[in-house]
Scaffold this active site. Sequence first.
Site, PDB file in Angstrom:
ATOM      1  CB  CYS A 137      -0.514   0.359   1.348  1.00 30.11           C
ATOM      2  SG  CYS A 137      -2.142   1.714   1.194  1.00 30.11           S
ATOM      3  CB  CYS A 140      -1.083   2.781   3.649  1.00 29.75           C
ATOM      4  SG  CYS A 140      -1.639   1.376   2.787  1.00 29.75           S
ATOM      5  CG  ASP A 141       3.132   1.449   4.644  1.00 27.71           C
ATOM      6  OD1 ASP A 141       3.006   1.793   5.385  1.00 27.71           O
ATOM      7  OD2 ASP A 141       3.040  -0.399   3.747  1.00 27.71           O
TER       8      ASP A 141
END
Length: 321
Positions: A137, A140-141
């Site tokens: 992701c 997300c990261d």
Amino acid sequence: MTETHRTKMLILGSGPAGLSAAIYGARAGLEPIVVQGLQPGGQLTITTDVENYPGYRDVVQGPWLMEEMQAQADKVGTRTMFDTIVDVDISQRPFRMTGDGGTVYEGDTLVIATGAQAKWLGVEGEQELGGKGVSACATCDGFFYRGKKVVVIGGGNTAVEEALYMTNHSDDVTLIHRRDSLRSEKILQDRLFANPKITVLWNKTVEKFVGGGDPVGLVGVDLVDTQTGDKSHLATDGAFVAIGHAPATEIFKDHLDLIDGGYIEVEPGTPKTKIPGLFACGDVMDHVYRQAVTAAGTGCMAALDAERFLAEEEFELLAAE
Ligand code: FAD
Ligand code: NAP
């Protein structure tokens, strides 16, 4: 003592499919219960820009869109449970689901909207370096790779979007794809090819995620050319695996017909399974379209069919009296 909740319409999943079913079910007076699962709001909560969900002329954020959908479902009378179903009994009605803390949910009808989860390559180093350079992701990261070199693996919409997204953080993004053409939408491909921060490596698969340093983190990927078999190494700080998703049907595999690698089989053009009163909607039954709007659409269909199913059953009971 075991807590038991009973409803006319039990919904598993709180993505666009489950919440749309809830909105329709609540407005039809079915007092739905939504069991949210581990990802409240579903897959759109791990993305940023959504620009193809109808009703918004400007780009909206995935997490915001799902918060709005949840709020709408709550407002019309949905009961939402923060729980994950681990055991199912669909051999008789009411359908009986058990949450991971032992709470029991009974539904006169059941709508399965458990969606899909990211797939992994299953190669050496992937698990070990998960969270240490390997992720599924970017949204997300991605922040953790500011100014660093990253690769994205895959050739679909997700991979292209993740590569484009990563250019917000990195000037050196490589998309690695196993073929010589992408399957993503043309508009995304146009943006990808026009972006000077992105290089595409064609006909390559990742054979190994290579770790190093102290503390240990990803330092590179070993690649194989799918045409020639030639091996190579590419140094990188981060790798985002974006090769698609698998339907979340593990809990149903011994109870329902699954097709095409785990998707719930439905009567074509409907969310109806072979079991009366049991419906499936969204990505968990749709291996073709897999969009938020189609998930929402089939969620609506599932609720309408559940309502009709209960109405017919009630009519037959009255007629038999
Ligand atoms: P999901 O969104 O996957 O939701 C599944 C729900 O089921 C979750 O709430 C989960 O917690 C729950 N669940 C799972 N197992 C259980 C269980 N055992 N018990 C209880 N609950 C459970 N589509 C677009 O239209 N536009 C986009 O811009 C777009 N961008 C995307 C970007 C990314 C990175 C990804 C991954 C997907 C994107 N998609 C986009 C696709 C879209 O997100 C999906 O098609 C859509 O979310 C599917 O909705 P769903 O409700 O079927 O399932
Ligand atoms: P996808 O469309 O299934 O694409 C998966 C990609 O990964 C393909 O290019 C595939 O290669 C590659 N791949 C699969 N297994 C691999 C392996 N073992 N090794 C190397 N490569 C592998 O998945 P997705 O991109 O996640 O999209 C899923 C759905 O969500 C799609 O319907 C998509 O349209 C939707 N989505 C929409 C948006 C949007 O509308 N903006 C954004 C994201 C996702 P091949 O091409 O060779 O098969």
